[in-house]
Design a protein around this motif. Structure first.
Motif, PDB file in Angstrom:
ATOM      1  N   GLU A 116      26.663  11.169 -18.035  1.00 44.72           N
ATOM      2  CA  GLU A 116      26.807  11.762 -19.385  1.00 44.72           C
ATOM      3  C   GLU A 116      27.110  10.451 -20.383  1.00 44.72           C
ATOM      4  N   ALA A 117      28.241   9.813 -20.241  1.00 41.82           N
ATOM      5  CA  ALA A 117      28.646   8.700 -21.130  1.00 41.82           C
ATOM      6  C   ALA A 117      29.750   7.704 -20.237  1.00 41.82           C
ATOM      7  N   PRO A 118      29.862   6.694 -20.519  1.00 41.64           N
ATOM      8  CA  PRO A 118      30.783   5.739 -20.244  1.00 41.64           C
ATOM      9  C   PRO A 118      32.398   6.239 -20.531  1.00 41.64           C
ATOM     10  N   GLY A 119      32.979   6.125 -19.543  1.00 44.60           N
ATOM     11  CA  GLY A 119      34.414   6.598 -19.616  1.00 44.60           C
ATOM     12  C   GLY A 119      35.249   5.063 -19.682  1.00 44.60           C
ATOM     13  N   ALA A 120      36.488   5.249 -19.759  1.00 37.75           N
ATOM     14  CA  ALA A 120      37.274   4.165 -20.023  1.00 37.75           C
ATOM     15  C   ALA A 120      37.224   2.842 -19.075  1.00 37.75           C
ATOM     16  N   ASP A 121      36.781   2.985 -17.851  1.00 36.26           N
ATOM     17  CA  ASP A 121      36.670   1.889 -16.913  1.00 36.26           C
ATOM     18  C   ASP A 121      35.090   1.463 -17.084  1.00 36.26           C
ATOM     19  N   GLU A 122      34.300   2.337 -17.475  1.00 43.15           N
ATOM     20  CA  GLU A 122      33.097   1.734 -17.851  1.00 43.15           C
ATOM     21  C   GLU A 122      32.897   0.988 -19.076  1.00 43.15           C
ATOM     22  N   ASP A 123      33.479   1.456 -20.142  1.00 43.87           N
ATOM     23  CA  ASP A 123      33.716   0.822 -21.570  1.00 43.87           C
ATOM     24  C   ASP A 123      34.330  -0.525 -21.302  1.00 43.87           C
ATOM     25  N   ARG A 124      35.308  -0.585 -20.363  1.00 42.79           N
ATOM     26  CA  ARG A 124      36.124  -2.072 -19.991  1.00 42.79           C
ATOM     27  C   ARG A 124      34.957  -3.070 -19.328  1.00 42.79           C
ATOM     28  N   GLN A 125      34.515  -2.437 -18.280  1.00 39.22           N
ATOM     29  CA  GLN A 125      33.528  -3.367 -17.527  1.00 39.22           C
ATOM     30  C   GLN A 125      32.163  -3.603 -17.610  1.00 39.22           C
ATOM     31  N   GLY A 126      31.620  -2.717 -18.727  1.00 36.59           N
ATOM     32  CA  GLY A 126      30.228  -2.569 -19.241  1.00 36.59           C
ATOM     33  C   GLY A 126      29.143  -2.217 -18.192  1.00 36.59           C
ATOM     34  N   GLU A 127      29.536  -1.577 -17.122  1.00 34.86           N
ATOM     35  CA  GLU A 127      28.647  -0.752 -16.050  1.00 34.86           C
ATOM     36  C   GLU A 127      28.956   0.494 -15.764  1.00 34.86           C
ATOM     37  N   PRO A 128      27.902   1.505 -15.622  1.00 34.00           N
ATOM     38  CA  PRO A 128      28.353   2.688 -15.442  1.00 34.00           C
ATOM     39  C   PRO A 128      28.771   3.221 -14.257  1.00 34.00           C
ATOM     40  N   PHE A 129      29.538   4.172 -13.915  1.00 32.50           N
ATOM     41  CA  PHE A 129      30.263   4.766 -12.919  1.00 32.50           C
ATOM     42  C   PHE A 129      31.007   3.739 -11.981  1.00 32.50           C
ATOM     43  N   VAL A 130      31.991   3.054 -12.702  1.00 28.50           N
ATOM     44  CA  VAL A 130      32.638   2.088 -11.862  1.00 28.50           C
ATOM     45  C   VAL A 130      34.054   2.785 -11.542  1.00 28.50           C
ATOM     46  N   ILE A 156      23.560   9.345 -20.415  1.00 28.40           N
ATOM     47  CA  ILE A 156      22.861   9.853 -21.859  1.00 28.40           C
ATOM     48  C   ILE A 156      23.418   9.021 -23.002  1.00 28.40           C
ATOM     49  N   LEU A 157      24.677   8.655 -23.023  1.00 30.31           N
ATOM     50  CA  LEU A 157      25.295   7.807 -24.065  1.00 30.31           C
ATOM     51  C   LEU A 157      25.612   6.463 -23.557  1.00 30.31           C
ATOM     52  N   LYS A 158      25.312   5.446 -24.357  1.00 27.98           N
ATOM     53  CA  LYS A 158      25.549   3.861 -24.245  1.00 27.98           C
ATOM     54  C   LYS A 158      27.116   3.598 -24.485  1.00 27.98           C
ATOM     55  N   CYS A 159      27.659   4.444 -25.297  1.00 26.09           N
ATOM     56  CA  CYS A 159      28.943   4.047 -25.551  1.00 26.09           C
ATOM     57  C   CYS A 159      30.032   5.315 -25.469  1.00 26.09           C
ATOM     58  N   ARG A 165      35.591  12.649 -24.986  1.00 26.95           N
ATOM     59  CA  ARG A 165      35.164  14.109 -25.611  1.00 26.95           C
ATOM     60  C   ARG A 165      33.592  14.020 -25.341  1.00 26.95           C
ATOM     61  N   ASP A 166      33.120  15.367 -25.462  1.00 30.46           N
ATOM     62  CA  ASP A 166      31.756  15.434 -25.315  1.00 30.46           C
ATOM     63  C   ASP A 166      30.869  14.845 -26.325  1.00 30.46           C
ATOM     64  N   PRO A 167      29.923  14.240 -25.751  1.00 36.95           N
ATOM     65  CA  PRO A 167      28.907  13.563 -26.864  1.00 36.95           C
ATOM     66  C   PRO A 167      28.307  14.547 -28.100  1.00 36.95           C
ATOM     67  N   LYS A 168      28.371  14.008 -29.169  1.00 36.97           N
ATOM     68  CA  LYS A 168      28.080  14.838 -30.313  1.00 36.97           C
ATOM     69  C   LYS A 168      26.409  14.867 -30.604  1.00 36.97           C
ATOM     70  N   ALA A 169      25.662  15.925 -30.966  1.00 36.32           N
ATOM     71  CA  ALA A 169      24.262  15.999 -31.069  1.00 36.32           C
ATOM     72  C   ALA A 169      23.724  14.854 -31.673  1.00 36.32           C
ATOM     73  N   GLU A 170      24.326  14.414 -32.805  1.00 29.45           N
ATOM     74  CA  GLU A 170      23.686  13.335 -33.358  1.00 29.45           C
ATOM     75  C   GLU A 170      23.947  11.978 -32.676  1.00 29.45           C
ATOM     76  N   ALA A 198      24.382  15.917 -19.054  1.00 24.94           N
ATOM     77  CA  ALA A 198      23.349  15.126 -18.865  1.00 24.94           C
ATOM     78  C   ALA A 198      22.058  15.954 -18.491  1.00 24.94           C
ATOM     79  N   ALA A 199      22.419  17.038 -17.953  1.00 23.66           N
ATOM     80  CA  ALA A 199      21.169  17.966 -17.651  1.00 23.66           C
ATOM     81  C   ALA A 199      20.646  18.462 -18.825  1.00 23.66           C
ATOM     82  N   GLN A 200      21.709  19.323 -19.652  1.00 20.88           N
ATOM     83  CA  GLN A 200      21.115  19.980 -20.874  1.00 20.88           C
ATOM     84  C   GLN A 200      20.452  19.171 -21.803  1.00 20.88           C
ATOM     85  N   ASN A 201      20.939  17.838 -21.957  1.00 17.41           N
ATOM     86  CA  ASN A 201      20.429  16.963 -23.155  1.00 17.41           C
ATOM     87  C   ASN A 201      19.241  16.470 -22.612  1.00 17.41           C
TER      88      ASN A 201
END
Ligand code: URA
Length: 261
Positions: A116-130, A156-159, A165-170, A198-201
């Motif tokens: 879906e989108a990075p969480g706090a750990d991913e935002d800190r480390q710059g890598e998805p699913f850490v 789906i989101l890089k930030c 929260r859930d990603p916004k459509a825009e 992820a699936a719906q988008n």
């Protein structure tokens, strides 16, 4: 549930991973033990702007065109794409991110895993699913005989959205061209979409995750099959669903194998 005969020759490592997924290959008819996994709690948002502090100067600085546009993405190679993503300010999320989370793994992978989108750990480390969900994802992959390095992992989101929260459509609309270009560059043989968002988008649908599971989907006219399963963060909260997720992973593996033969 039927088990692949290959599972009878599992390594100790794979057995441990299946165990982490709640899959009991030795006693398939045995009732699942209810796991006592703590609920994954959203990490506190790090608010580094003190009340009353002036807003970041970057907001009023003139911006180069490429930070406010994702035109011409289809011509970008990996390095240019990564740079453009790192500099992206197409949506509000650039103001609260620590850094963008581009994606990681084998750029020639057969498997593309999309969250879906990075969480706090991913935002800190710059890598998805850490974080914790990432540890379960690693176990899921290892149960399939795959190392994290064998696949490519993106979101789906890089930030990171504030407070997860859930990603916004825009936000999705601005970010999707980056992911689409990654898909074009990787040309995976199978895409695994983790969770409803992820699936719906990816599939441009409002259909529930339950109804999307168990069959193959295709993004527009692309040839790559998409298989939908539960998000690992959900599986941490609902461990009894791991068995269904394992079925999804086996469907993805079978799909990939039959495409190769
Ligand atoms: N959840 C996601 O969907 N993606 C991540 O990278 C981490 C957690």
């Amino acid at each position: 549930m039927e088990y692949d005969s290959k599972l009878m020759t599992l390594t100790e490592r794979q057995k441990a991973c299946l165990d982490a997924m709640g899959i009991d290959v030795w006693l398939p008819k045995a009732a699942l033990a209810v796991e006592n996994v703590e609920q994954e709690t959203a990490s506190a948002v790090v608010d580094d702007v003190a009340p009353g502090k002036p807003v970041a100067i970057a907001e009023v600085q003139p911006q180069a065109e490429h930070v406010t546009s994702n035109a011409d993405v289809s011509a970008l190679g990996w390095e240019a794409l990564q740079t453009r993503v790192a500099e992206c300010r197409l949506c509000e999320l650039h103001k609260t991110r620590t850094q963008t989370v581009f994606g990681v793994g084998n750029r020639d992978a057969d498997w593309l895993i999309i969250g879906e989108a990075p969480g706090a750990d991913e935002d800190r480390q710059g890598e998805p699913f850490v974080g914790r969900a990432g540890q379960l994802l690693n176990a899921m992959l290892q149960a399939l005989g795959l190392a994290r390095e064998d696949v490519y992992i993106a979101n789906i989101l890089k930030c990171r959205p504030p407070q997860n929260r859930d990603p916004k459509a825009e936000e999705v609309a601005h970010c999707m061209p980056w992911l689409q270009r990654q898909i074009q560059l990787i040309q995976p043989k199978v895409i695994l979409a983790l969770g409803r968002i992820a699936a719906q988008n990816l599939l441009q649908t409002n259909t529930s995750l339950g109804r999307l599971r168990g069959r193959l989907h295709y993004i527009d006219m692309t040839p790559t099959p998409v298989i939908v399963t539960y998000h690992p963060a959900y599986l941490l909260r609902s461990p009894l669903e791991k068995r269904k997720s394992w079925e999804d992973l086996l469907l993805a593996k079978k799909t990939l194998e039959s495409a190769a033969s």
